[in-house]
Motif scaffolding. Structure first.
Motif, PDB file in Angstrom:
ATOM      1  N   LEU A 124      60.821  -9.867  66.444  1.00  0.00           N
ATOM      2  CA  LEU A 124      61.512 -10.287  65.233  1.00  0.00           C
ATOM      3  C   LEU A 124      61.366  -9.217  64.159  1.00  0.00           C
ATOM      4  CD1 LEU A 124      60.461 -14.055  64.896  1.00  0.00           C
ATOM      5  CD2 LEU A 124      62.538 -13.127  65.955  1.00  0.00           C
ATOM      6  N   LEU A 125      62.481  -8.834  63.543  1.00  0.00           N
ATOM      7  CA  LEU A 125      62.483  -7.878  62.445  1.00  0.00           C
ATOM      8  C   LEU A 125      62.876  -8.597  61.159  1.00  0.00           C
ATOM      9  CD1 LEU A 125      64.315  -4.793  64.043  1.00  0.00           C
ATOM     10  CD2 LEU A 125      61.866  -5.283  63.998  1.00  0.00           C
ATOM     11  N   PHE A 126      62.056  -8.446  60.124  1.00  0.00           N
ATOM     12  CA  PHE A 126      62.347  -9.005  58.801  1.00  0.00           C
ATOM     13  C   PHE A 126      62.557  -7.844  57.835  1.00  0.00           C
ATOM     14  CE2 PHE A 126      59.512 -13.017  59.504  1.00  0.00           C
ATOM     15  CZ  PHE A 126      60.361 -13.421  60.519  1.00  0.00           C
ATOM     16  N   GLY A 127      63.550  -7.984  56.953  1.00  0.00           N
ATOM     17  CA  GLY A 127      63.734  -6.925  55.985  1.00  0.00           C
ATOM     18  C   GLY A 127      64.861  -7.222  55.016  1.00  0.00           C
ATOM     19  N   GLN A 128      65.058  -6.321  54.086  1.00  0.00           N
ATOM     20  CA  GLN A 128      66.122  -6.441  53.111  1.00  0.00           C
ATOM     21  C   GLN A 128      67.460  -6.109  53.766  1.00  0.00           C
ATOM     22  OE1 GLN A 128      65.180  -4.615  49.292  1.00  0.00           O
ATOM     23  NE2 GLN A 128      62.990  -5.057  49.560  1.00  0.00           N
ATOM     24  N   PRO A 129      68.588  -6.428  53.116  1.00  0.00           N
ATOM     25  CA  PRO A 129      69.903  -6.321  53.763  1.00  0.00           C
ATOM     26  C   PRO A 129      70.207  -4.978  54.413  1.00  0.00           C
ATOM     27  CG  PRO A 129      70.120  -7.530  51.710  1.00  0.00           C
ATOM     28  CD  PRO A 129      68.691  -7.037  51.759  1.00  0.00           C
ATOM     29  N   GLU A 130      69.657  -3.888  53.878  1.00  0.00           N
ATOM     30  CA  GLU A 130      69.948  -2.576  54.466  1.00  0.00           C
ATOM     31  C   GLU A 130      69.375  -2.420  55.869  1.00  0.00           C
ATOM     32  OE1 GLU A 130      66.617  -1.804  51.327  1.00  0.00           O
ATOM     33  OE2 GLU A 130      68.373  -3.109  51.567  1.00  0.00           O
ATOM     34  N   LEU A 131      68.478  -3.322  56.260  1.00  0.00           N
ATOM     35  CA  LEU A 131      67.919  -3.255  57.612  1.00  0.00           C
ATOM     36  C   LEU A 131      69.013  -3.368  58.664  1.00  0.00           C
ATOM     37  CD1 LEU A 131      65.614  -3.325  59.707  1.00  0.00           C
ATOM     38  CD2 LEU A 131      65.425  -5.785  59.279  1.00  0.00           C
ATOM     39  N   LYS A 132      69.970  -4.236  58.456  1.00  0.00           N
ATOM     40  CA  LYS A 132      71.042  -4.445  59.433  1.00  0.00           C
ATOM     41  C   LYS A 132      71.781  -3.143  59.721  1.00  0.00           C
ATOM     42  CE  LYS A 132      74.968  -7.503  60.347  1.00  0.00           C
ATOM     43  NZ  LYS A 132      76.029  -6.487  60.526  1.00  0.00           N
ATOM     44  N   GLU A 133      72.103  -2.403  58.672  1.00  0.00           N
ATOM     45  CA  GLU A 133      72.807  -1.133  58.858  1.00  0.00           C
ATOM     46  C   GLU A 133      71.916  -0.113  59.568  1.00  0.00           C
ATOM     47  OE1 GLU A 133      75.076   2.281  56.147  1.00  0.00           O
ATOM     48  OE2 GLU A 133      74.433   0.388  55.256  1.00  0.00           O
ATOM     49  N   GLY A 185      64.534 -12.610  73.378  1.00  0.00           N
ATOM     50  CA  GLY A 185      64.265 -11.179  73.287  1.00  0.00           C
ATOM     51  C   GLY A 185      64.052 -10.685  71.870  1.00  0.00           C
ATOM     52  N   ALA A 186      65.097 -10.769  71.027  1.00  0.00           N
ATOM     53  CA  ALA A 186      64.970 -10.191  69.691  1.00  0.00           C
ATOM     54  C   ALA A 186      65.813 -10.966  68.686  1.00  0.00           C
ATOM     55  CB  ALA A 186      65.386  -8.723  69.694  1.00  0.00           C
ATOM     56  N   GLY A 187      65.362 -10.931  67.438  1.00  0.00           N
ATOM     57  CA  GLY A 187      66.099 -11.537  66.341  1.00  0.00           C
ATOM     58  C   GLY A 187      65.831 -10.766  65.072  1.00  0.00           C
ATOM     59  N   MET A 188      66.716 -10.915  64.093  1.00  0.00           N
ATOM     60  CA  MET A 188      66.564 -10.194  62.830  1.00  0.00           C
ATOM     61  C   MET A 188      66.868 -11.142  61.673  1.00  0.00           C
ATOM     62  SD  MET A 188      68.304  -6.573  61.645  1.00  0.00           S
ATOM     63  CE  MET A 188      69.959  -7.113  62.087  1.00  0.00           C
ATOM     64  N   LEU A 189      66.026 -11.095  60.653  1.00  0.00           N
ATOM     65  CA  LEU A 189      66.199 -11.904  59.451  1.00  0.00           C
ATOM     66  C   LEU A 189      66.274 -10.969  58.262  1.00  0.00           C
ATOM     67  CD1 LEU A 189      66.202 -14.755  58.096  1.00  0.00           C
ATOM     68  CD2 LEU A 189      63.729 -14.490  57.856  1.00  0.00           C
ATOM     69  N   THR A 190      67.380 -11.008  57.538  1.00  0.00           N
ATOM     70  CA  THR A 190      67.531 -10.154  56.356  1.00  0.00           C
ATOM     71  C   THR A 190      67.783 -11.005  55.115  1.00  0.00           C
ATOM     72  OG1 THR A 190      69.928  -9.873  56.663  1.00  0.00           O
ATOM     73  CG2 THR A 190      68.477  -8.272  57.745  1.00  0.00           C
TER      74      THR A 190
END
Length: 222
Positions: free
Chosen positions: A208-217, A91-96
């Motif tokens: 998939l979402l890629f971004g800098q650490p603030e993406l998680k928040e 379904g979904a994943g995130m890379l920061t």
């Protein structure tokens, strides 16, 4: 120094080779210059480091070329986890990660790793769009070239694309790079709602979402 500050994300090796070239220019490596006589007198020809170091291409370019991906332990783990999310249809994943650490490069590497006949991929590199324009861009990259107006028409076209891919045995992947730059929480909600495109037992797309650490928040509080 201002140049180095702006380029602080470049690999340490690039800074080393830059320093080497400075030494070359001061004449400490005589083999880096040639002289010849022509109608305009004596000229000095600078030899680029491809020729001097016997390289086929310019090294250390600032573009995310997956041919030059070095899989450190962290990059290898990240790449493996992304592949797991995709191939197991999670379904979904995130890379920061910090600026310049190789997130986009891993995304480009995914494009070369996944068989083109089995995957339809939308790779969004600039997500600073309205919710409708973001959906329109996803639909366009998945193959719907005709311009669409109205959110309902866009969602209908997207659902048809997803179901057609599923029927044809293809998987759909949507990658949103630089996702930390999204300011509107409603856009994150729109992205989340893409996961509602499902069959009874599986998702019709992987996000998939890629971004800098603030993406998680941002994702947690949207």
């Amino acid at each position: 120094m201002s140049f180095l500050r702006k380029q602080e994300s470049r690999p340490l090796l690039f800074l080393w080779i830059s320093a080497k070239l400075v030494l070359v220019k001061t004449g400490k490596h005589a083999g880096m210059t040639k002289k010849w006589t022509g109608v305009h007198g004596i000229f000095t020809k600078k030899i680029m480091y491809e020729e001097y170091w016997k390289l086929k291409e310019k090294p250390f370019e600032n573009t995310p070329d997956p041919r030059f991906l070095y899989l450190s332990s962290q990059h290898e783990e990240g790449f493996s986890r992304l592949l797991y999310v995709i191939k197991e249809n999670k379904g979904a994943g995130m890379l920061t990660g910090l600026f310049g650490c190789g997130k986009t490069l891993l995304g480009r590497a995914l494009l070369t790793e996944l068989p083109k006949d089995l995957y339809k991929i939308a790779f969004i590199t600039n997500p600073r769009l309205s919710d409708i324009d973001l959906l329109r861009m996803i639909v366009f990259q998945l193959g719907k070239e005709e311009p669409l107006s109205g959110k309902t028409n866009i969602l209908v076209a997207l659902e048809k694309l997803l179901k057609d891919n599923f029927r044809d045995g293809r998987k759909t992947l949507v990658i949103i790079d630089e996702a930390h730059s999204i300011e509107d929480p409603n856009i994150f909600e729109e992205i989340r709602l893409l996961l509602n495109f499902q069959m009874n037992d599986k998702f019709l797309l992987t996000l998939l979402l890629f971004g800098q650490p603030e993406l998680k928040e941002k994702v947690e509080y949207s």
